[in-house]
Structure formats: C-alpha cells, structure tokens
Design a protein around this motif. Structure first.
Motif, PDB file in Angstrom:
ATOM      1  N   THR A  28      -5.907   0.531  -3.480  1.00  0.00           N
ATOM      2  CA  THR A  28      -4.631   0.099  -3.413  1.00  0.00           C
ATOM      3  C   THR A  28      -3.493   1.214  -3.501  1.00  0.00           C
ATOM      4  N   ASP A  29      -3.419   1.798  -2.169  1.00  0.00           N
ATOM      5  CA  ASP A  29      -2.561   3.130  -2.146  1.00  0.00           C
ATOM      6  C   ASP A  29      -1.062   2.534  -2.190  1.00  0.00           C
ATOM      7  N   ASP A  30      -0.807   1.325  -1.869  1.00  0.00           N
ATOM      8  CA  ASP A  30       0.705   0.796  -1.735  1.00  0.00           C
ATOM      9  C   ASP A  30       1.023   0.638  -3.392  1.00  0.00           C
ATOM     10  N   GLU A  31       0.197   0.118  -4.333  1.00  0.00           N
ATOM     11  CA  GLU A  31       0.199   0.078  -5.619  1.00  0.00           C
ATOM     12  C   GLU A  31       0.754   1.516  -6.125  1.00  0.00           C
ATOM     13  N   LYS A  32       0.012   2.365  -6.083  1.00  0.00           N
ATOM     14  CA  LYS A  32       0.150   3.756  -6.496  1.00  0.00           C
ATOM     15  C   LYS A  32       1.612   4.350  -6.114  1.00  0.00           C
ATOM     16  N   TYR A  33       1.844   4.054  -5.087  1.00  0.00           N
ATOM     17  CA  TYR A  33       3.336   4.395  -4.465  1.00  0.00           C
ATOM     18  C   TYR A  33       4.414   3.763  -5.150  1.00  0.00           C
ATOM     19  N   LEU A  34       4.016   2.348  -5.325  1.00  0.00           N
ATOM     20  CA  LEU A  34       5.153   1.565  -6.174  1.00  0.00           C
ATOM     21  C   LEU A  34       5.132   1.916  -7.698  1.00  0.00           C
ATOM     22  N   TRP A  35       3.902   2.440  -8.452  1.00  0.00           N
ATOM     23  CA  TRP A  35       3.945   2.620  -9.704  1.00  0.00           C
ATOM     24  C   TRP A  35       4.282   4.133 -10.192  1.00  0.00           C
ATOM     25  N   LYS A  36       3.877   5.213  -9.297  1.00  0.00           N
ATOM     26  CA  LYS A  36       3.677   6.386  -9.656  1.00  0.00           C
ATOM     27  C   LYS A  36       4.838   7.217  -8.809  1.00  0.00           C
ATOM     28  N   ASP A  37       5.229   8.640  -9.264  1.00  0.00           N
ATOM     29  CA  ASP A  37       5.994   9.261  -8.671  1.00  0.00           C
ATOM     30  C   ASP A  37       5.260   9.928  -7.560  1.00  0.00           C
ATOM     31  N   LEU A  38       4.735   9.377  -6.510  1.00  0.00           N
ATOM     32  CA  LEU A  38       3.955   9.962  -5.311  1.00  0.00           C
ATOM     33  C   LEU A  38       4.684   9.401  -3.787  1.00  0.00           C
ATOM     34  N   THR A  39       4.296  10.315  -2.912  1.00  0.00           N
ATOM     35  CA  THR A  39       4.801   9.930  -1.673  1.00  0.00           C
ATOM     36  C   THR A  39       3.696   8.863  -1.172  1.00  0.00           C
ATOM     37  N   LEU A  40       4.004   8.029  -0.172  1.00  0.00           N
ATOM     38  CA  LEU A  40       3.181   7.323   0.543  1.00  0.00           C
ATOM     39  C   LEU A  40       2.092   8.195   1.211  1.00  0.00           C
ATOM     40  N   GLU A  41       2.229   9.540   1.794  1.00  0.00           N
ATOM     41  CA  GLU A  41       1.212  10.115   2.501  1.00  0.00           C
ATOM     42  C   GLU A  41       0.378  10.485   1.245  1.00  0.00           C
ATOM     43  N   GLU A  42       1.007  11.138   0.172  1.00  0.00           N
ATOM     44  CA  GLU A  42      -0.219  11.459  -0.914  1.00  0.00           C
ATOM     45  C   GLU A  42      -0.914  10.263  -1.324  1.00  0.00           C
ATOM     46  N   CYS A  43      -0.457   9.052  -1.555  1.00  0.00           N
ATOM     47  CA  CYS A  43      -1.307   8.139  -1.903  1.00  0.00           C
ATOM     48  C   CYS A  43      -2.371   7.661  -1.062  1.00  0.00           C
ATOM     49  N   HIS A  44      -2.093   7.650   0.361  1.00  0.00           N
ATOM     50  CA  HIS A  44      -2.958   7.545   1.357  1.00  0.00           C
ATOM     51  C   HIS A  44      -4.185   8.526   1.372  1.00  0.00           C
ATOM     52  N   ARG A  45      -3.507   9.724   1.077  1.00  0.00           N
ATOM     53  CA  ARG A  45      -4.544  10.864   1.229  1.00  0.00           C
ATOM     54  C   ARG A  45      -5.577  10.418   0.256  1.00  0.00           C
ATOM     55  N   PHE A  46      -5.022  10.240  -1.256  1.00  0.00           N
ATOM     56  CA  PHE A  46      -6.015  10.042  -2.251  1.00  0.00           C
ATOM     57  C   PHE A  46      -6.838   8.758  -1.958  1.00  0.00           C
ATOM     58  N   ALA A  47      -6.568   7.942  -1.061  1.00  0.00           N
ATOM     59  CA  ALA A  47      -7.374   6.589  -1.134  1.00  0.00           C
ATOM     60  C   ALA A  47      -8.492   7.095  -0.253  1.00  0.00           C
ATOM     61  N   VAL A  48      -8.251   8.166   1.034  1.00  0.00           N
ATOM     62  CA  VAL A  48      -9.387   8.295   1.673  1.00  0.00           C
ATOM     63  C   VAL A  48     -10.230   9.336   0.997  1.00  0.00           C
ATOM     64  N   GLU A  49      -9.651  10.338  -0.070  1.00  0.00           N
ATOM     65  CA  GLU A  49     -10.582  11.155  -0.836  1.00  0.00           C
ATOM     66  C   GLU A  49     -11.385  10.224  -1.710  1.00  0.00           C
ATOM     67  N   ASN A  50     -10.772   9.130  -2.349  1.00  0.00           N
ATOM     68  CA  ASN A  50     -11.409   8.519  -3.355  1.00  0.00           C
ATOM     69  C   ASN A  50     -12.736   7.694  -2.449  1.00  0.00           C
ATOM     70  N   PHE A  72     -17.143  -3.119   3.680  1.00  0.00           N
ATOM     71  CA  PHE A  72     -15.812  -2.856   4.263  1.00  0.00           C
ATOM     72  C   PHE A  72     -15.078  -2.054   3.046  1.00  0.00           C
ATOM     73  N   ILE A  73     -14.363  -1.030   3.358  1.00  0.00           N
ATOM     74  CA  ILE A  73     -13.553  -0.338   2.659  1.00  0.00           C
ATOM     75  C   ILE A  73     -12.026  -0.338   3.213  1.00  0.00           C
ATOM     76  N   PHE A  74     -11.299  -0.715   2.570  1.00  0.00           N
ATOM     77  CA  PHE A  74      -9.827  -0.507   3.307  1.00  0.00           C
ATOM     78  C   PHE A  74      -8.812  -0.168   2.396  1.00  0.00           C
ATOM     79  N   SER A  75      -7.757   0.681   3.202  1.00  0.00           N
ATOM     80  CA  SER A  75      -6.424   0.930   2.151  1.00  0.00           C
ATOM     81  C   SER A  75      -5.376  -0.071   2.614  1.00  0.00           C
ATOM     82  N   ASP A  76      -4.758  -0.586   1.490  1.00  0.00           N
ATOM     83  CA  ASP A  76      -3.612  -1.600   1.943  1.00  0.00           C
ATOM     84  C   ASP A  76      -2.743  -0.881   2.997  1.00  0.00           C
TER      85      ASP A  76
END
Ligand code: TRP
Length: 476
Positions: A202-224, A239-243
């Motif tokens: 849920t990279d979208d969720e983290k973008y909405l809740w935290k002080d992070l950019t969309l790029e950061e959240c998506h990068r964390f999704a791939v790293e995780n 199947f693993i997916f990023s929102d």
C-alpha cells in the motif's frame, strides 16, 4: 466501553463460574454440531470467551475443561494492569499500546472485536485437513484469532479451494523481524494448502498518511518486495502488487474499489477508523482499496474472471478494522466475505506494552542488522523479566511472561521441548537473564543472516516478475 460487569457474574464463586463455563462450552459444541446459524454460534462463543475472561479475573487461572478451580486460587499480582479494568488496550491500525507488561489482553480483544479464538479444535482440524503438523505460530497461539476458518476448511474438504491475501504498508526501506511474522506464516499456509497468494503493497496508503513523496513510497514498496520475496515465495503462485501501479492497470480492481466506496458511508468509516472532518479525503476512501483484494474478481488474470473464490487473510490483529468493514459490505455487493487469521503483535525490545516500530532503531531488530548489532541490541535493550541480582534470581527465578527475550524465542525457536525447558529453567532461576539473551542471540543471528543471503539473490528482474499481472500456475 466494553463492560464485562453488571451481569451478575461478579457475585459468583469460582466453582459456580466454572460450572457455568463448562455448560456454555457444551452449548457451543451442540450448536456447532447441529450446524446452527452462524450468528447463533458466534454469539454463544462470544459469551463463552467473555466468561473465560471473567473466570481468569476471578481466579487468576486459565479455564481448563475438566479442571475445576483450585481452592487457593488468587488473581495474579499484576492483576490491576493485566485485567485492563483501569484502562482499555489500544489496538487500531495506527496505535498499539497497553499498560500491562505481559502485552495486550488478546482474549479481551477477541470479545471486543467479535472474532473467534483459534482453539485446539481448530488447530487439530487444520492439521487434519492439511495433513501437516501445525506451524508453531498456531501451536503457540501467535495466530490466536480468526473469522470463518471452519467455513474455509469445510469448503476445502469438498475440493473448493481458496486464496491467500496479505499485505504491507511500505513506510520505509527498513523492515524489522516483526514484519516477517505474517509472511512466514502465509508462506507456510501457501505451502500446505497449495493455493494462490496476492500481496498488496500500500504505497498509496503511506503517501496519504506520512510525510513522504509518491516516489519514495513506491521505491519503498519495491525494496520491501525484495524482503518479502526473500521469505521464499514461489513466483508461479504469488502476485505482489503496488497499489500505485496496479490500480491504474486493472479496471477490474478499480471497479471493486468503487463498488466498496458506494456501499460504505463517511459515518461508518468515522466509526470504524476514527477519521475526523479534517482528515484528507484520500484517507477516508483508502479502506476501499485495502478491501478490494479480498475479492477474487479483482484479479481476473489469476482467477479467470471468477468472483466466487474465497479469500483468507493472515494479518496482525490491528488490521482487523479494514476487514470488518470488508466483511460488512461483501454480501451487499454480491461477494463472499473474506476469512481471517489474526496474529498477536511482535513486542518492542523495551517490552510488550507496544509493538516494534520501524521508526525507532532501538526498539527493533532490523533485517539489515549485523550479528554484532543483534547481540548489542538484545543485551542492551531487551526488557528482562529476571531479578536484579544473580542471588535473587537464583532464589526466586525469573518471569518469562514479561521477558522480551523469552517472547522472541516463542516466535523464532521452533523446538517445543527446548522452549519449554528454557521456560522452566528461567522460572526456577537455573537460567540467568544473560544466558537467556545469549540463546536468543544465537537463534536470531543465523535467521537474519540467512535472510540477508536470500535477499541478495533477489534481482530487479525477479521483483519485476513477481509484480507483473499474469496467470499463476493453478487450474481453477
Ligand atoms: N495496511 C497495512 C499496513 O499498513 C498493509 C496491508 C494492506 C495489509 N493489505 C493488507 C496487511 C492485508 C495485512 C493484510 O501494514
């Protein structure tokens, strides 16, 4: 809020309560055997659990069928904190805390959330249906609560399969050992039942809740995703997916999100999640996005358009609010309710009053920690249930129930006999805190370094493969 008093149980003697409990247990068995209405069984089970909690408060002992309360039963010393009478444990997707050093009172949580206990009967049944020895997370009550597991097993016995759904909110690059718990267990379930698995990031969720950019959240999704893959999942079944990627790529997924959005009101999510008028509208509608993967039609490439395949969600109990909402809307939009298996929390090094947090390095053991860091963190920060001096410890023994090193061993030491011996030796004082910590360090170090080895093998190519929408190797 929840009130266990006022029903007259306070006046009963331990033996009376014991007898009523035994009768209620019989009642539940009769209802279950008679294939009674789901709601009636659930209500009878709730009452049973409530009585068990009251029994423990009154006697200080766990209720055991066939073992009446002993004469000199007394409530435990820390009763005030443990029974939660002075304050209620906080458990929601954003906060976990309790006053008790033993951690959250999970029996009470079952009553409050209206779920069911993973009892011996269910564990035995999982063993029978899967033909495998139950995972130690089941044997030890780490996955302690469920919704509709019996229904899933009934269907499976009739050759009606199901699929698994779990997820992770990628709020940073660093994952800690606690984050592995749902994935280790999900892998076991996938192996023993041989079923498809979808994992939502849920990279979208983290973008909405935290002080992070969309790029950061998506990068964390791939790293995780790399750490998740390192748990050993099979690319042909997972199947693993990023929102942020999949929502735009799959019309079927988005359609389910919109269906859920139409059937849940602002008032309802306010009640479930505590949103206020000043929360952004992204947060208010996000629960629909976490709900959508519970429906097989969100993944037409995997389920070939079928919308009737049951979903089972292994997750930590703090995610339950999302799925209470999901189960509530499911029948109204023509879908099957997902079943759930809930885990307890992985305690912070400082003690079970709260869970491990990725944002405070000293509360957690990270998957990137070196053997030396693991050793130092455990020795320095792991809250001890031992006595202040060796002399006192030898004389009075330690308390494994509040000892973080012991708790971690219940998660990571597989051998039941060895674990029980450690518990006895710690209780008696034969085993000192330093020795207990050493055992934990020696258990964790190889687990973490093997994880690091496997993660190194995960290439960008592998991640891409897991994250590409495609059919999986199943004939449905
Ligand atoms: N909201 C979860 C988190 O912040 C991530 C998540 C999404 C999840 N879907 C899930 C967790 C399903 C468990 C099961 O970590």
């Amino acid at each position: 809020m929840t009130d266990c008093h006022g029903d007259g149980e306070g006046d009963r003697s331990p033996l009376e309560l014991y007898e009523q409990l035994a009768a209620q247990g019989d009642e539940v068995r009769v209802l279950k055997r008679g294939k009674a209405e789901e709601a009636d069984v659930a209500a009878a089970v709730q009452l049973l659990l409530k009585m068990k909690v009251n029994y423990k408060q009154l006697t200080g002992q766990d209720y055991k069928a066939g073992c009446p309360p002993s004469e000199n039963s007394v409530a435990p010393d820390d009763r005030k904190a443990a029974d939660g009478a002075t304050s209620e444990d906080t458990v929601d997707p954003w906060n976990v805390s309790t006053d008790s050093a033993k951690g959250v009172d999970y029996d009470k949580l079952i009553v409050r959330f209206g779920s069911s206990k993973v009892d011996k009967e269910l564990v035995d049944r999982i063993e029978k249906v899967s033909g495998q020895k139950p995972h130690h997370f089941l044997r030890r009550g780490i996955f302690f609560s469920h919704r509709d597991m019996h229904q899933v097993l009934d269907a499976y016995e009739k050759h009606k399969s199901f699929y698994l759904y779990t997820g992770r909110g990628p709020s940073s690059e660093a994952m800690h050992v606690g984050h592995l718990i749902p994935f280790i267990f999900t892998k076991w379930l996938q192996d023993v039942f041989d079923i498809p698995l979808v994992i939502q990031l849920t990279d979208d969720e983290k973008y909405l809740w935290k002080d992070l950019t969309l790029e950061e959240c998506h990068r964390f999704a791939v790293e995780n995703a790399k750490d998740i893959i390192a748990c050993g999942f099979d690319v042909n079944k997972t199947f693993i997916f990023s929102d942020l990627e999949y929502m735009g790529a799959s019309p079927e997924f988005y359609r389910n999100v919109v269906k859920v959005q139409k059937h849940v009101t602002f008032n309802q999510v306010k009640g479930i999640f505590g949103f206020t008028d000043s929360d952004c509208i992204g947060k208010i509608s996000f629960p629909a996005i976490q709900a959508a993967p519970s429906f097989s039609s969100s993944f037409p490439q995997i389920f070939k358009g079928r919308k009737d395949i049951q979903c089972l969600i292994p997750c930590a109990i703090d995610q339950d609010p999302y799925f209470r909402m999901t189960r509530d809307v499911a029948p109204r939009i023509g879908y099957t309710k997902p079943a759930l298996l809930h885990s307890t929390f992985f305690p912070a090094l400082q003690g079970a009053q709260t869970k491990m947090s990725a944002s405070d390095a000293n509360t957690s053991i990270f998957l990137t920690d070196t053997p030396k860091q693991i050793k130092n963190k455990v020795n320095k920060h792991a809250f001890s249930g031992g006595k202040d001096t060796v002399e006192e410890h030898r004389k009075y023994g330690g308390n494994p129930d509040i000892d973080v090193a012991f708790m971690y061993l219940t998660f990571f030491l597989e051998d039941d006999e060895q674990l029980e011996k450690i518990r006895q030796d710690y209780l008696s004082g034969a085993l000192l805190t330093g020795e207990l910590k050493k055992l934990l360090i020696e258990t964790l170090q190889p687990i973490i370094s093997q994880h690091q080895e496997r993660r190194k093998q995960v290439t960008a190519e592998t991640v891409k493969e897991f994250m590409t929408p495609r059919p999986l190797n199943f004939n449905l």
